[in-house]
Design a protein around this motif. Structure first.
Motif, PDB file in Angstrom:
ATOM      1  N   GLN A   1       0.826  -1.256   0.103  1.00 37.39           N
ATOM      2  CA  GLN A   1      -0.086  -0.058   0.040  1.00 37.39           C
ATOM      3  C   GLN A   1       0.879   1.223  -0.008  1.00 37.39           C
ATOM      4  OE1 GLN A   1      -2.700  -0.092   3.347  1.00 37.39           O
ATOM      5  NE2 GLN A   1      -3.684  -2.216   2.672  1.00 37.39           N
TER       6      GLN A   1
ATOM      7  N   LEU B   1       0.882   5.819   0.509  1.00 41.61           N
ATOM      8  CA  LEU B   1       0.267   6.781   0.981  1.00 41.61           C
ATOM      9  C   LEU B   1       0.613   8.062   0.067  1.00 41.61           C
ATOM     10  CD1 LEU B   1      -1.076   8.541   3.326  1.00 41.61           C
ATOM     11  CD2 LEU B   1       0.787   8.204   4.637  1.00 41.61           C
TER      12      LEU B   1
ATOM     13  N   PHE C   1      -4.666  13.555   1.965  1.00 43.33           N
ATOM     14  CA  PHE C   1      -3.961  12.392   1.744  1.00 43.33           C
ATOM     15  C   PHE C   1      -4.987  11.233   1.237  1.00 43.33           C
ATOM     16  CE2 PHE C   1      -5.785   9.608   4.994  1.00 43.33           C
ATOM     17  CZ  PHE C   1      -6.504  10.688   5.976  1.00 43.33           C
ATOM     18  N   GLN C   2      -4.328  10.308   0.657  1.00 50.40           N
ATOM     19  CA  GLN C   2      -4.973   8.974   0.371  1.00 50.40           C
ATOM     20  C   GLN C   2      -4.087   7.900   0.179  1.00 50.40           C
ATOM     21  OE1 GLN C   2      -5.121   8.654  -4.106  1.00 50.40           O
ATOM     22  NE2 GLN C   2      -7.410   8.844  -3.827  1.00 50.40           N
ATOM     23  N   ILE C   3      -4.761   6.958   0.676  1.00 44.96           N
ATOM     24  CA  ILE C   3      -4.069   5.588   0.619  1.00 44.96           C
ATOM     25  C   ILE C   3      -4.461   4.498  -0.342  1.00 44.96           C
ATOM     26  CG2 ILE C   3      -3.780   3.320   2.241  1.00 44.96           C
ATOM     27  CD1 ILE C   3      -4.298   5.353   4.700  1.00 44.96           C
TER      28      ILE C   3
ATOM     29  N   ILE D   1       1.860  11.542   8.998  1.00 46.51           N
ATOM     30  CA  ILE D   1       2.650  10.261   8.471  1.00 46.51           C
ATOM     31  C   ILE D   1       2.451   9.301   9.608  1.00 46.51           C
ATOM     32  CG2 ILE D   1       4.241   9.217   7.035  1.00 46.51           C
ATOM     33  CD1 ILE D   1       4.667  11.775   5.619  1.00 46.51           C
TER      34      ILE D   1
ATOM     35  N   LEU E   1      -0.865   7.865  10.419  1.00 48.10           N
ATOM     36  CA  LEU E   1      -1.401   7.151   9.401  1.00 48.10           C
ATOM     37  C   LEU E   1      -0.764   5.692   9.190  1.00 48.10           C
ATOM     38  CD1 LEU E   1      -1.919  10.026   6.653  1.00 48.10           C
ATOM     39  CD2 LEU E   1      -3.629   8.312   8.112  1.00 48.10           C
TER      40      LEU E   1
ATOM     41  N   ASN F   1      -1.934   2.149   9.756  1.00 46.44           N
ATOM     42  CA  ASN F   1      -2.020   1.363   8.446  1.00 46.44           C
ATOM     43  C   ASN F   1      -0.739   0.610   8.181  1.00 46.44           C
ATOM     44  OD1 ASN F   1      -3.184   0.174   6.021  1.00 46.44           O
ATOM     45  ND2 ASN F   1      -4.673   1.703   5.891  1.00 46.44           N
TER      46      ASN F   1
ATOM     47  N   ILE G   1       1.376   0.094   4.598  1.00 48.60           N
ATOM     48  CA  ILE G   1       1.694   1.271   3.760  1.00 48.60           C
ATOM     49  C   ILE G   1       3.343   1.172   3.605  1.00 48.60           C
ATOM     50  CG2 ILE G   1       2.196   3.739   3.724  1.00 48.60           C
ATOM     51  CD1 ILE G   1      -0.495   4.032   5.024  1.00 48.60           C
TER      52      ILE G   1
ATOM     53  N   LEU H   1       5.819   6.350   0.115  1.00 45.55           N
ATOM     54  CA  LEU H   1       5.251   7.680   0.391  1.00 45.55           C
ATOM     55  C   LEU H   1       5.516   8.689  -0.834  1.00 45.55           C
ATOM     56  CD1 LEU H   1       6.456   8.759   3.862  1.00 45.55           C
ATOM     57  CD2 LEU H   1       4.306   7.755   3.146  1.00 45.55           C
TER      58      LEU H   1
END
Lengths: 338, 338
Positions: free
Chosen positions: B76, B78, B89-91, B120, B123, B127, B130, B133
């Motif tokens: 994933q 970020l 932001f978007q994951i 960050i 997040l 999560n 991730i 970046l």
DNA sequence: ACTACTTATTAAAATATTTTAAAAAGTAAA
DNA sequence: TTTACTTTTTAAAATATTTTAATAAGTAGT
């Protein structure tokens, strides 16, 4: 031939000819191939008569590396450029050295293509070592086909590359004059990954050649660089603004050029803007630079320099021709005299 | 690992992820590697959990080729973008699908970097999958370093990529907002080798992102695309000419945009000019097109289209992040939880 | 259902390239 | 002049890739 990597052969020729890399260790690094592989393919090229080996005196600590270089005598190329009432030409060897040149008049209102073919026939007979052609035209060209040639009605929509290649059975490249000039300048100055714009003011309207990150910009409809129509004033384009200039540039012309410089700086932000040295003086450039600084911070103004347009044009044609030479498959690149 | 060509692994990932090539025969053609070599490296990627194999129903005459595709769950990313008073932001997963998004306010006059790092941190904790970046900023960026950021004084001269990469120990990419937007649009529309220009009129002055032959134009002093200062009228630049516009575009603004369109057509001659769909209407585009036709032959006017800027921006950040993912060496691209 | 045809996959052999180690050819300093 | 050090070159072994041929798995027509 056994064990021949055509791609690597081409890369070797280009590294030696254009990047002037001379030793196997360096070639090995630049092309990311191993020493033995590079050596093997070099041996092939030596056997083929394309490359010479020399023992060198220079050393950087240990055993000096042998020097490899392209053989000037390996082949000859013919560059031709069309003008309204003449065709200019230059013959050069495999390292790009000029051997001879000249011009052939073309009668007013006579079509250029037959005259061009006659001239090439004559030159090929006189000079049997010529094995590739490079042609420059002030017209938009895509893949050797002339698209739009307002000054040369007889060339309009002609597949010039196709015609010449089938007529003379040699590799041919055809390119627009401004594009050839930027390529020629770029070649001569070894500014590998920079962006350059070549500016030509012209008698019948200006033109430009644009190179970004070492790549030509041709445009979606072959219109890239047609700066004449750029709107600059309430009621004037760049072309109109500089139309009435004299040999000595007036303030209006200086301002128009400065605005164009600003426009390029604010869009492509190139490293270099090259002017035709016979159209502007060093003093003009200083004025352009300080005028441009009124429109944009100085840090973003490209370096403004003068160059010799015709030299750059011919160098560009030469370079394009040599490019062709390097791309030929092994042992198929000589007009055998048998 | 024995017999691993890192380069080919990267090329495989990119061909599958970005060019959507799914079968070995096609991969073999596109990457000019043999079937067995492609298969061997694919097996490596499958063993590594990056790629899935599927038997397909489709056939074009003979035995149907197996389909290979990237595993969405593999990793994933970020994406974060800085605004004046917030950080968005978007994951997303390994095929670029959006998983979640949000915004975090930033206090007026508070520096962005600490806020960004805090966000960050949070997040990443929430999560743990991730692993890379991607950050967008309205500033000029070179190689992850912020050069010139008039709107974000706290970012000026900050090596944002360096700071984040060392803080979080993951691959990081930082890019200018307009550049990310063109990349995002380009990605979504699969116009591989075309030239595009993304135009943003903006509240505090316009900007643009330029892509030539699929390559970003950054400029020699990171000033490329700063179209605000382009001189267009006796006493007005493009920025000044559109400054007083309302939501509904007036004739003056239409003329200024048309002049800019002409300028681009007469220099880069791009295929496409993309407008922010929330700044211009379809009707505006028609007017721009017909006004531009007064300056230049219609054949050379780029296609004018509207797009959704924020979507393109985020897609660009996603794309840049995935690019990072594909460039990682094998078996070093997971934040192991052990 | 069989046959002819097309395309993908696998396995083995043939080639090509890189890696490694050893040898050769120089420089520079004691 | 010898010795230590660098760098290039050669040769051999180890790897990697491509080519070729054989096999597998499908389609389409009879």
């Amino acid at each position: 031939m056994a064990g021949t990597n055509t791609d690597l052969v081409i890369q070797l020729r280009q590294a030696i000819l254009f990047q002037r890399i001379r030793t196997i260790p360096e070639l090995s690094r630049v092309l990311s191939a191993s020493f033995p592989t590079v050596k093997k393919h070099l041996d092939l090229l030596i056997a083929h008569g394309e490359i010479d080996e020399q023992v060198s005196e220079l050393s950087n600590g240990g055993r000096p590396a042998k020097q490899y270089q392209y053989r000037a005598e390996y082949a000859q190329g013919l560059a031709l450029y069309l003008e309204l009432d003449a065709i200019g030409f230059q013959i050069f060897d495999a390292v790009g050295t000029n051997l001879s040149f000249g011009t052939e008049p073309v009668e007013k209102n006579q079509p250029h293509v037959p005259a061009l073919i006659r001239l090439i026939h004559r030159l090929l007979e006189q000079n049997p070592h010529i094995s590739f052609l490079s042609v420059g035209v002030a017209a938009s060209v895509e893949n050797g086909q002339v698209f739009f040639a307002p000054d040369y009605p007889s060339l309009q929509q002609v597949d010039l590359k196709g015609v010449l290649a089938s007529q003379f059975d040699v590799p041919v490249v055809v390119e627009n004059d401004m594009n050839a000039a930027v390529i020629g300048f770029h070649e001569g100055h070894q500014r590998s990954q920079q962006s350059l714009i070549y500016l030509y003011l012209g008698k019948n309207g200006p033109g430009s050649g644009i190179l970004i990150n070492g790549q030509l910009v041709r445009g979606s409809s072959h219109f890239a660089g047609e700066i004449s129509v750029v709107p600059q004033y309430d009621k004037k384009t760049f072309g109109q603004a500089i139309a009435r200039r004299q040999t000595a540039l007036d303030p209006q012309t200086i301002d128009a050029i400065s605005r164009l410089t600003t426009t390029f700086a604010a869009t492509l932000n190139p490293h270099l803007l090259i002017f035709n040295g016979s159209e502007v003086t060093e003093h003009d450039l200083e004025q352009i630079r300080s005028k441009t600084a009124e429109y944009i911070p100085e840090a973003h103004i490209p370096l403004l320099i003068r160059s010799h347009w015709e030299t750059d044009y011919l160098n560009g044609l030469t370079r394009l021709g040599l490019q062709l030479l390097t791309e030929q498959p092994l042992s198929a690149n000589r007009r055998t005299s048998s």
